[in-house]
Design a protein around this motif. Sequence first.
Motif, PDB file in Angstrom:
ATOM      1  N   MET A   1       0.832  -1.192   0.000  1.00  0.00           N
ATOM      2  CA  MET A   1       0.000   0.000   0.000  1.00  0.00           C
ATOM      3  C   MET A   1       0.871   1.247   0.000  1.00  0.00           C
ATOM      4  N   HIS A   2       0.349   2.324  -0.535  1.00  0.00           N
ATOM      5  CA  HIS A   2       1.076   3.588  -0.618  1.00  0.00           C
ATOM      6  C   HIS A   2       0.441   4.630   0.297  1.00  0.00           C
ATOM      7  N   ALA A   3       1.287   5.465   0.870  1.00  0.00           N
ATOM      8  CA  ALA A   3       0.824   6.603   1.658  1.00  0.00           C
ATOM      9  C   ALA A   3       1.330   7.876   0.998  1.00  0.00           C
ATOM     10  N   LEU A   4       0.487   8.900   0.973  1.00  0.00           N
ATOM     11  CA  LEU A   4       0.874  10.194   0.420  1.00  0.00           C
ATOM     12  C   LEU A   4       1.030  11.170   1.582  1.00  0.00           C
ATOM     13  N   GLY A   5       2.115  11.909   1.574  1.00  0.00           N
ATOM     14  CA  GLY A   5       2.369  12.873   2.631  1.00  0.00           C
ATOM     15  C   GLY A   5       2.506  14.278   2.084  1.00  0.00           C
ATOM     16  N   ILE A   6       2.038  15.249   2.858  1.00  0.00           N
ATOM     17  CA  ILE A   6       2.116  16.660   2.477  1.00  0.00           C
ATOM     18  C   ILE A   6       2.751  17.448   3.619  1.00  0.00           C
ATOM     19  N   GLU A   7       3.734  18.263   3.284  1.00  0.00           N
ATOM     20  CA  GLU A   7       4.451  19.073   4.270  1.00  0.00           C
ATOM     21  C   GLU A   7       4.458  20.533   3.824  1.00  0.00           C
ATOM     22  N   THR A   8       3.819  21.385   4.622  1.00  0.00           N
ATOM     23  CA  THR A   8       3.793  22.827   4.333  1.00  0.00           C
ATOM     24  C   THR A   8       3.892  23.636   5.623  1.00  0.00           C
ATOM     25  N   SER A   9       4.684  23.175   6.577  1.00  0.00           N
ATOM     26  CA  SER A   9       4.709  23.857   7.876  1.00  0.00           C
ATOM     27  C   SER A   9       5.474  25.174   7.847  1.00  0.00           C
ATOM     28  N   CYS A  10       6.400  25.328   6.895  1.00  0.00           N
ATOM     29  CA  CYS A  10       7.209  26.553   6.848  1.00  0.00           C
ATOM     30  C   CYS A  10       7.372  27.020   5.401  1.00  0.00           C
ATOM     31  N   ASP A  11       8.578  26.929   4.851  1.00  0.00           N
ATOM     32  CA  ASP A  11       8.799  27.467   3.503  1.00  0.00           C
ATOM     33  C   ASP A  11       8.905  26.403   2.418  1.00  0.00           C
ATOM     34  N   GLU A  12       8.881  25.124   2.790  1.00  0.00           N
ATOM     35  CA  GLU A  12       8.929  24.062   1.791  1.00  0.00           C
ATOM     36  C   GLU A  12       7.534  23.548   1.469  1.00  0.00           C
ATOM     37  N   THR A  13       7.213  23.510   0.172  1.00  0.00           N
ATOM     38  CA  THR A  13       5.975  22.875  -0.287  1.00  0.00           C
ATOM     39  C   THR A  13       6.377  21.499  -0.797  1.00  0.00           C
ATOM     40  N   SER A  14       5.971  20.461  -0.087  1.00  0.00           N
ATOM     41  CA  SER A  14       6.495  19.139  -0.389  1.00  0.00           C
ATOM     42  C   SER A  14       5.401  18.084  -0.406  1.00  0.00           C
ATOM     43  N   CYS A  15       5.525  17.159  -1.336  1.00  0.00           N
ATOM     44  CA  CYS A  15       4.617  16.017  -1.418  1.00  0.00           C
ATOM     45  C   CYS A  15       5.443  14.763  -1.697  1.00  0.00           C
ATOM     46  N   ALA A  16       5.142  13.708  -0.986  1.00  0.00           N
ATOM     47  CA  ALA A  16       5.897  12.458  -1.153  1.00  0.00           C
ATOM     48  C   ALA A  16       4.961  11.272  -1.107  1.00  0.00           C
ATOM     49  N   ILE A  17       5.427  10.175  -1.687  1.00  0.00           N
ATOM     50  CA  ILE A  17       4.692   8.911  -1.649  1.00  0.00           C
ATOM     51  C   ILE A  17       5.654   7.837  -1.173  1.00  0.00           C
ATOM     52  N   VAL A  18       5.220   7.073  -0.186  1.00  0.00           N
ATOM     53  CA  VAL A  18       6.038   5.980   0.325  1.00  0.00           C
ATOM     54  C   VAL A  18       5.262   4.671   0.244  1.00  0.00           C
ATOM     55  N   LYS A  19       6.004   3.613   0.178  1.00  0.00           N
ATOM     56  CA  LYS A  19       5.439   2.267   0.280  1.00  0.00           C
ATOM     57  C   LYS A  19       6.186   1.601   1.415  1.00  0.00           C
ATOM     58  N   GLY A  20       5.529   1.482   2.549  1.00  0.00           N
ATOM     59  CA  GLY A  20       6.245   1.061   3.745  1.00  0.00           C
ATOM     60  C   GLY A  20       7.148   2.193   4.180  1.00  0.00           C
ATOM     61  N   ARG A  21       8.444   1.924   4.193  1.00  0.00           N
ATOM     62  CA  ARG A  21       9.408   2.994   4.493  1.00  0.00           C
ATOM     63  C   ARG A  21      10.233   3.363   3.263  1.00  0.00           C
ATOM     64  N   LYS A  22       9.894   2.788   2.133  1.00  0.00           N
ATOM     65  CA  LYS A  22      10.574   3.087   0.883  1.00  0.00           C
ATOM     66  C   LYS A  22       9.974   4.335   0.253  1.00  0.00           C
ATOM     67  N   VAL A  23      10.817   5.327   0.031  1.00  0.00           N
ATOM     68  CA  VAL A  23      10.354   6.572  -0.596  1.00  0.00           C
ATOM     69  C   VAL A  23      10.367   6.378  -2.105  1.00  0.00           C
ATOM     70  N   VAL A  24       9.194   6.379  -2.699  1.00  0.00           N
ATOM     71  CA  VAL A  24       9.111   6.176  -4.149  1.00  0.00           C
ATOM     72  C   VAL A  24       9.009   7.502  -4.900  1.00  0.00           C
ATOM     73  N   ALA A  25       8.664   8.568  -4.188  1.00  0.00           N
ATOM     74  CA  ALA A  25       8.632   9.905  -4.806  1.00  0.00           C
ATOM     75  C   ALA A  25       8.667  10.950  -3.705  1.00  0.00           C
ATOM     76  N   ASN A  26       9.414  12.023  -3.943  1.00  0.00           N
ATOM     77  CA  ASN A  26       9.493  13.102  -2.959  1.00  0.00           C
ATOM     78  C   ASN A  26       9.865  14.391  -3.699  1.00  0.00           C
ATOM     79  N   PHE A  27       8.894  15.269  -3.843  1.00  0.00           N
ATOM     80  CA  PHE A  27       9.131  16.527  -4.560  1.00  0.00           C
ATOM     81  C   PHE A  27       8.931  17.705  -3.615  1.00  0.00           C
ATOM     82  N   THR A  28       9.882  18.624  -3.649  1.00  0.00           N
ATOM     83  CA  THR A  28       9.829  19.788  -2.761  1.00  0.00           C
ATOM     84  C   THR A  28      10.166  21.055  -3.539  1.00  0.00           C
ATOM     85  N   VAL A  29       9.353  22.073  -3.343  1.00  0.00           N
ATOM     86  CA  VAL A  29       9.625  23.401  -3.893  1.00  0.00           C
ATOM     87  C   VAL A  29       9.805  24.341  -2.705  1.00  0.00           C
ATOM     88  N   SER A  30      10.940  25.004  -2.648  1.00  0.00           N
ATOM     89  CA  SER A  30      11.220  25.900  -1.531  1.00  0.00           C
ATOM     90  C   SER A  30      11.084  27.360  -1.965  1.00  0.00           C
TER      91      SER A  30
END
Length: 330
Positions: A1-30
Amino acid sequence: MHALGIETSCDETSCAIVKGRKVVANFTVSSLRYHKRYGGIVPEIATRNHLKFIDKVSLLAIRKAKIDFKDIKVIGATYKPGLLGALLVGVNFAKALSLALGKPFLGINHLHAHLFSPFLDNRIPFPFPFIGLVASGGHTEIFLVKDFTQIKLLGRTTDDACGEAFDKVARAFGLGYPGGVYIDKIYSPDFKESFSFRCGRKGFNFSFSGVKTAVIYKKSELEKEKKIDRGTKIKILSSFQESVVKTLVEGIEEAATKLGIRNIVCGGGVVANRRLRELLKDLEKQKKFKIFLPSLAYTTDNAAMVAGLAFYLYNKRGKVSNFNLEVEAN
């Protein structure tokens, strides 16, 4: 199964997808380049950039992972702590995505996610219980972690975060932002004790405001006496950095020793500091602690740690959040 994560707590706009603990995608715009001229983060600028890029980084992550949105099983987003407007963008986007896809939503504590970061892209067993240190531009905390659902705050800074002290000292010396990066580059072990600076520490709590002020005053004093040059500045900054990172190490060592815990986990932007990592390795070797550090790519704010923790909390502990979950700023 895949989990999608979103991080916008400060100046990074980031979205990632993991499968377990394997990062299959991680994009960040600062948006850091827009904040540099001000010597710190401007909340309005950060929020506007999140609004501009949140959908784009999400689509890029989905394409990189070579999956469809319907393949996501849980959506996690940082809901605390952070900048109010910035958090609202990420959490509301995640809630809307969750509602549209019919997938569970999970609010993630940004600080707890930093403690998850050393376990991305590996199969290292979680070393519960452990002492956790989060050290960044906005936070300096020590935690007791029995599980990612059982985290107790032991101590924190009573004023400036350690990374904030780096930023303010760097600004006083005409260096760039964020200051920790520049001071770390300037640091020389030959001059680590050229000046005597001390950080405050009581129990498991820290204080970095005093050492920041002492360093700035020392610079001003030497300038008035016309006794300051490039070499002297390097000595001051090297002594300052040594004091800060040694205080962090002493704090987590004391917490681990008093509580009889042999495992230490560190996360946050300051953990990228070369001298801090060196001292932590020395501590591990000399005192027989087991210390877990994130790769440099996961020390700064990123959505991979958010997605990884969301996967764990949902898949292993059955956690979900209600849509009425509200963001909590610093």
